[in-house]
Design an enzyme around this catalytic site. Structure first.
Site, mmCIF file in Angstrom:
data_model
loop_
_atom_site.group_PDB
_atom_site.id
_atom_site.type_symbol
_atom_site.label_atom_id
_atom_site.label_comp_id
_atom_site.label_asym_id
_atom_site.label_seq_id
_atom_site.Cartn_x
_atom_site.Cartn_y
_atom_site.Cartn_z
ATOM 1 N N GLU A 85 0.839 -1.208 0.000
ATOM 2 C CA GLU A 85 0.000 0.000 0.000
ATOM 3 C C GLU A 85 0.874 1.257 0.000
ATOM 4 O OE1 GLU A 85 -3.098 -0.050 2.999
ATOM 5 O OE2 GLU A 85 -3.254 2.138 2.938
ATOM 6 N N LYS A 281 -6.670 -1.249 11.798
ATOM 7 C CA LYS A 281 -6.115 -1.624 10.494
ATOM 8 C C LYS A 281 -4.879 -0.779 10.208
ATOM 9 C CE LYS A 281 -5.785 -1.515 5.793
ATOM 10 N NZ LYS A 281 -4.938 -0.645 4.987
ATOM 11 N N ASP A 297 4.878 -14.672 11.203
ATOM 12 C CA ASP A 297 3.550 -15.116 10.772
ATOM 13 C C ASP A 297 2.525 -13.991 11.006
ATOM 14 O OD1 ASP A 297 1.028 -16.264 10.603
ATOM 15 O OD2 ASP A 297 1.625 -18.131 11.573
ATOM 16 N N HIS A 394 -2.269 10.846 0.734
ATOM 17 C CA HIS A 394 -2.518 9.528 0.161
ATOM 18 C C HIS A 394 -2.563 9.579 -1.367
ATOM 19 C CE1 HIS A 394 -3.611 5.815 2.164
ATOM 20 N NE2 HIS A 394 -4.169 5.462 1.022
HETATM 21 C C1 MEV Z 1 -5.296 3.150 5.538
HETATM 22 O O1 MEV Z 1 -4.628 2.002 5.103
HETATM 23 C C2 MEV Z 1 -5.253 3.250 7.047
HETATM 24 C C3 MEV Z 1 -6.066 4.374 7.659
HETATM 25 O O2 MEV Z 1 -7.409 4.301 7.193
HETATM 26 C C4 MEV Z 1 -5.991 4.205 9.148
HETATM 27 C C5 MEV Z 1 -6.916 5.119 9.929
HETATM 28 O O3 MEV Z 1 -7.950 5.544 9.407
HETATM 29 O O4 MEV Z 1 -6.588 5.347 11.109
HETATM 30 C C6 MEV Z 1 -5.523 5.710 7.227
#
Ligand code: MEV
Length: 451
Positions: A85, A281, A297, A394
């Site tokens: 990513e 995430k 792992d 991003h």
């Molecule tokens: C993107 O891979 C991860 C985010 O969405 C994490 C978050 O919102 O805290 C930017």
């Protein structure tokens, strides 16, 4: 042509690939050539990779990046990250740089306990089993000595063994729950071997108990397996600094406002599961990337982390934040059962280099490095979210991917980067921009021809 096959695993690698391209692709020769182009030229090295899995036909490449300037407990690291990513490595690097001038990251390992279970059913008087358990433990320990002796010599081994009576929830169901210390290895093979030996000891033990009825002399072993939930293999990473030292953020957001918004964002991830999942995430963006780079792992780490995030029955943020006496404090507690010996760690050529890049850390040191990367990632994501919004950074990173996807030339890429410096990046906007460049180029060249 058939889409199913028997004996696929017996075919050679070329044979597998040939069968596959002929049955599943429209242009078999091209696909065959492409898949083979990703084979390593060194056959010995390729064999090592193939040995990690089964039915391999090629290698799947992922970017191997580095986030430098991580100061953790006063040591400086360049952290290896494997991730597909865009923005993740850049975000980690920028958080590292931010904290480098504010005391760096701190981390400590809280505990390193691993867990395994023998699940069995037994039809008898539970009191008798409980009374016999001390002797059973002795037998299990003695019978497994061959398996445990090396780990014991390294300072690890079995820490304690418990009998858990689950018959109240499932008829006849018991469990032997075992805690392990596996030193610098993740210890999966060690734990599973010990558990299978314990299961065998249990079977032979009940068979010779004089006071057991014939029915009680039999036990059904359901399964013996480690648990990937290791809440006591726990590490904490944190940062802190006076609020005023946080500085000024994009869009002229001052330190006090930033700290307030940031803490609220973390609290929201404790309240709301939709937000908690995305928040965590982001943490795993950092954690998984280092776990992968070091040959560990990532499925085990993810599974464990998410269970830990739900430990009170509600899925929550893994990180926490508070402002206390004018000091901004942000921390992450996470169970990480990883290793720096065994498994792929020394077999995978790049995992080995990743560990070398980190100074060949012990498992505890690597736990701290991984947790810190997760915290840095979370800091960077929240910093963007509560200031500029995530898309600005991003999409800039994403611009490169879109341009590659549209097969832009180096010249077009350069022009696009300048054009999108102040503009929102989207797939359509980039397409339109490239189209306009390309139309202009065609009309320029046709007017040259006319002239
Ligand atoms: C993107 O891979 C991860 C985010 O969405 C994490 C978050 O919102 O805290 C930017």
């Amino acid at each position: 042509m058939s889409k199913s096959i028997s004996g696929f695993s017996k075919l050679s690698k070329r044979g597998k690939l040939r069968w596959l391209v002929e049955n599943f692709f429209k242009d078999p020769e091209n696909v065959m050539r492409e898949m083979k182009s990703y084979w390593l030229s060194n056959e010995e090295e390729q064999k090592i990779l193939d040995g990690f899995s089964e039915n391999t036909i090629s290698n799947f490449y992922l970017p191997f990046g580095v986030a430098p300037n991580f100061v953790i407990n006063d040591n400086t690291y360049a952290i290896p990250m494997v991730i597909e990513e865009s923005s993740v490595v850049a975000a980690a690097s920028s958080a590292a740089k931010f904290w480098m001038t504010r005391g760096g990251f701190r981390a400590k390992v809280i505990s390193t306990k691993k867990v395994g279970q023998v699940h069995f059913t037994w039809e008898g008087d539970a009191n008798k089993l409980e009374e016999a358990f001390e002797n059973l433990k002795k037998k299990m320990t003695a019978d497994a000595t061959e398996i445990t002796k090396n780990m014991v010599a390294r300072g690890g081994g079995v820490q304690d063994i418990q009998l858990i009576n689950y018959t109240g929830v499932e008829k006849h169901y018991y469990q032997i729950k075992v805690n392990f210390e596996t030193c610098d290895s993740m210890g999966a093979n060690f734990i599973n071997s010990v558990l299978e030996s314990y299961a065998e000891s249990l079977r032979s033990f009940v068979a010779i108990q004089d006071n057991f009825t014939p029915e009680e002399k039999e036990v059904t072993i359901i399964m013996s397996i480690l648990s990937n939930y290791t809440p006591e293999c726990l590490v904490r990473a944190w940062v802190e600094c006076p609020v005023k030292d946080l500085g000024v953020f994009s869009n002229d957001i001052d330190a006090v406002t930033f700290a307030k918004k940031f803490c609220t964002a973390v609290r929201i991830a404790h309240i709301d599961q939709y937000r908690a999942t995305t928040h965590n995430k982001g943490i795993f963006n950092g954690i998984d990337a280092v776990v992968l780079a070091t040959g560990n792992d990532f499925r085990a780490i993810e599974a464990c982390g998410h269970t830990y995030a739900s430990q009170d029955g509600h899925y929550r943020s893994l990180s926490n934040c508070k402002v206390e006496d004018g000091v901004f404090k942000f921390w992450l507690d996470i169970p990480l059962s990883i290793g720096t010996v065994g498994g792929l760690t020394k077999l995978h050529p790049i995992a080995k280099r990743s560990l070398e890049m980190l100074g060949n850390p012990s498992a505890e040191e690597l736990m701290m490095i991984i947790a810190t990367t997760g915290l840095a990632q979370n800091f960077a994501a929240l910093r963007s979210l509560v200031t500029t919004g995530i898309q600005q950074g991003h999409m800039k990173m994403h611009l490169g991917n879109i341009l590659n996807h549209m097969e832009a030339t180096e010249q077009e890429k350069e022009k696009a980067c300048t054009h999108f410096e102040e503009k929102a990046v989207s797939f359509n906007a980039v397409r339109e921009f490239l189209d306009s460049l390309r139309v202009k180029k065609t009309s320029d060249s046709s007017s040259i021809l006319k002239n």
